[in-house]
Motif scaffolding. Sequence first.
Motif, PDB file in Angstrom:
ATOM      1  N   MET A   1       0.837  -1.192   0.000  1.00 41.96           N
ATOM      2  CA  MET A   1       0.000   0.000   0.000  1.00 41.96           C
ATOM      3  C   MET A   1       0.879   1.252   0.000  1.00 41.96           C
ATOM      4  SD  MET A   1      -2.959   0.991   2.688  1.00 41.96           S
ATOM      5  CE  MET A   1      -2.639   2.480   3.562  1.00 41.96           C
ATOM      6  N   THR A   2       0.618   2.169  -0.902  1.00 42.02           N
ATOM      7  CA  THR A   2       1.366   3.419  -0.974  1.00 42.02           C
ATOM      8  C   THR A   2       0.886   4.352   0.131  1.00 42.02           C
ATOM      9  OG1 THR A   2       1.525   3.195  -3.368  1.00 42.02           O
ATOM     10  CG2 THR A   2       1.960   5.371  -2.453  1.00 42.02           C
ATOM     11  N   LYS A   3       1.833   4.930   0.855  1.00 44.29           N
ATOM     12  CA  LYS A   3       1.482   5.864   1.922  1.00 44.29           C
ATOM     13  C   LYS A   3       0.880   7.131   1.307  1.00 44.29           C
ATOM     14  CE  LYS A   3       4.716   4.005   5.130  1.00 44.29           C
ATOM     15  NZ  LYS A   3       5.564   4.222   6.255  1.00 44.29           N
ATOM     16  N   LEU A   4      -0.012   7.748   2.062  1.00 49.68           N
ATOM     17  CA  LEU A   4      -0.725   8.922   1.551  1.00 49.68           C
ATOM     18  C   LEU A   4       0.207  10.024   1.068  1.00 49.68           C
ATOM     19  CD1 LEU A   4      -3.680   9.278   4.061  1.00 49.68           C
ATOM     20  CD2 LEU A   4      -3.822   8.701   1.647  1.00 49.68           C
ATOM     21  N   HIS A   5       1.298  10.238   1.765  1.00 51.59           N
ATOM     22  CA  HIS A   5       2.169  11.353   1.391  1.00 51.59           C
ATOM     23  C   HIS A   5       2.928  11.107   0.091  1.00 51.59           C
ATOM     24  CE1 HIS A   5       4.590   8.794   4.066  1.00 51.59           C
ATOM     25  NE2 HIS A   5       5.616   9.155   3.322  1.00 51.59           N
ATOM     26  N   PHE A   6       2.884   9.902  -0.447  1.00 53.32           N
ATOM     27  CA  PHE A   6       3.515   9.618  -1.733  1.00 53.32           C
ATOM     28  C   PHE A   6       2.507   9.603  -2.885  1.00 53.32           C
ATOM     29  CE2 PHE A   6       6.886   7.425   0.867  1.00 53.32           C
ATOM     30  CZ  PHE A   6       7.882   8.330   0.552  1.00 53.32           C
ATOM     31  N   LYS A   7       1.235   9.689  -2.578  1.00 56.41           N
ATOM     32  CA  LYS A   7       0.199   9.638  -3.608  1.00 56.41           C
ATOM     33  C   LYS A   7      -0.003  11.006  -4.249  1.00 56.41           C
ATOM     34  CE  LYS A   7      -2.322   5.796  -1.620  1.00 56.41           C
ATOM     35  NZ  LYS A   7      -3.646   5.306  -1.207  1.00 56.41           N
ATOM     36  N   SER A   8      -0.441  10.988  -5.495  1.00 53.02           N
ATOM     37  CA  SER A   8      -0.749  12.245  -6.178  1.00 53.02           C
ATOM     38  C   SER A   8      -2.048  12.814  -5.621  1.00 53.02           C
ATOM     39  CB  SER A   8      -0.895  12.024  -7.687  1.00 53.02           C
ATOM     40  OG  SER A   8      -2.094  11.315  -7.957  1.00 53.02           O
ATOM     41  N   ILE A   9      -2.237  14.101  -5.799  1.00 53.95           N
ATOM     42  CA  ILE A   9      -3.464  14.744  -5.336  1.00 53.95           C
ATOM     43  C   ILE A   9      -4.668  14.171  -6.072  1.00 53.95           C
ATOM     44  CG2 ILE A   9      -3.374  16.716  -6.903  1.00 53.95           C
ATOM     45  CD1 ILE A   9      -4.367  16.867  -3.201  1.00 53.95           C
ATOM     46  N   GLN A  10      -4.494  13.800  -7.337  1.00 56.17           N
ATOM     47  CA  GLN A  10      -5.588  13.199  -8.099  1.00 56.17           C
ATOM     48  C   GLN A  10      -5.986  11.847  -7.510  1.00 56.17           C
ATOM     49  OE1 GLN A  10      -7.458  14.546 -10.696  1.00 56.17           O
ATOM     50  NE2 GLN A  10      -8.731  12.803 -10.134  1.00 56.17           N
ATOM     51  N   THR A  11      -5.006  11.038  -7.144  1.00 53.38           N
ATOM     52  CA  THR A  11      -5.291   9.732  -6.540  1.00 53.38           C
ATOM     53  C   THR A  11      -6.016   9.914  -5.211  1.00 53.38           C
ATOM     54  OG1 THR A  11      -3.390   8.714  -7.611  1.00 53.38           O
ATOM     55  CG2 THR A  11      -4.239   7.618  -5.643  1.00 53.38           C
ATOM     56  N   ILE A  12      -5.557  10.847  -4.411  1.00 51.30           N
ATOM     57  CA  ILE A  12      -6.207  11.094  -3.120  1.00 51.30           C
ATOM     58  C   ILE A  12      -7.627  11.616  -3.330  1.00 51.30           C
ATOM     59  CG2 ILE A  12      -6.159  12.510  -1.026  1.00 51.30           C
ATOM     60  CD1 ILE A  12      -3.081  12.279  -1.155  1.00 51.30           C
ATOM     61  N   ALA A  13      -7.812  12.502  -4.300  1.00 49.91           N
ATOM     62  CA  ALA A  13      -9.159  13.006  -4.595  1.00 49.91           C
ATOM     63  C   ALA A  13     -10.089  11.867  -4.992  1.00 49.91           C
ATOM     64  CB  ALA A  13      -9.096  14.058  -5.704  1.00 49.91           C
TER      65      ALA A  13
ATOM     66  N   GLU B   1      -9.777   8.747  -4.098  1.00 49.33           N
ATOM     67  CA  GLU B   1     -10.013   7.942  -2.898  1.00 49.33           C
ATOM     68  C   GLU B   1     -11.001   8.613  -1.945  1.00 49.33           C
ATOM     69  OE1 GLU B   1      -6.144   6.995  -1.335  1.00 49.33           O
ATOM     70  OE2 GLU B   1      -5.768   5.525  -2.926  1.00 49.33           O
ATOM     71  N   ILE B   2     -10.978   9.924  -1.887  1.00 49.62           N
ATOM     72  CA  ILE B   2     -11.970  10.646  -1.078  1.00 49.62           C
ATOM     73  C   ILE B   2     -13.348  10.485  -1.714  1.00 49.62           C
ATOM     74  CG2 ILE B   2     -12.780  12.951  -0.404  1.00 49.62           C
ATOM     75  CD1 ILE B   2      -9.807  13.659   0.106  1.00 49.62           C
ATOM     76  N   ARG B   3     -13.405  10.617  -3.034  1.00 52.36           N
ATOM     77  CA  ARG B   3     -14.671  10.488  -3.749  1.00 52.36           C
ATOM     78  C   ARG B   3     -15.300   9.104  -3.550  1.00 52.36           C
ATOM     79  NH1 ARG B   3     -13.666  13.782  -7.289  1.00 52.36           N
ATOM     80  NH2 ARG B   3     -12.051  12.651  -8.406  1.00 52.36           N
ATOM     81  N   THR B   4     -14.489   8.069  -3.519  1.00 50.06           N
ATOM     82  CA  THR B   4     -15.008   6.704  -3.355  1.00 50.06           C
ATOM     83  C   THR B   4     -15.182   6.305  -1.886  1.00 50.06           C
ATOM     84  OG1 THR B   4     -12.804   5.688  -3.397  1.00 50.06           O
ATOM     85  CG2 THR B   4     -13.961   5.929  -5.521  1.00 50.06           C
ATOM     86  N   GLY B   5     -14.745   7.142  -0.976  1.00 49.55           N
ATOM     87  CA  GLY B   5     -14.873   6.845   0.444  1.00 49.55           C
ATOM     88  C   GLY B   5     -13.742   6.009   1.011  1.00 49.55           C
ATOM     89  N   GLU B   6     -12.741   5.751   0.191  1.00 52.14           N
ATOM     90  CA  GLU B   6     -11.592   4.969   0.652  1.00 52.14           C
ATOM     91  C   GLU B   6     -10.783   5.738   1.707  1.00 52.14           C
ATOM     92  OE1 GLU B   6      -7.823   2.807  -1.571  1.00 52.14           O
ATOM     93  OE2 GLU B   6      -9.584   3.363  -2.735  1.00 52.14           O
TER      94      GLU B   6
END
Length: 65
Positions: A1-13, A15-20
């Motif tokens: 699992m990639t840590k949040l601080h290494f993820k792109s803002i698009q990936t995090i967005a 994941e927020i949209r899907t509730g992950e």
Amino acid sequence: MTKLHFKSIQTIADEIRTGEVSPIDLTSYMLDRINTYDGKLKSYATVMADTALAEAKAAEEEIAQ
């Protein structure tokens, strides 16, 4: 699992949209990183943790609607 601080803002967005990931969890995670590393790095003049968490809570409520 990639840590949040290494993820792109698009990936995090996505994941927020899907509730992950919730805005509150993301904000808490980043504030923890600031608390862990900023004593050495001194990259922040002011950290407004209470404001950040309040805005994350508001965002989470807005997303839920």
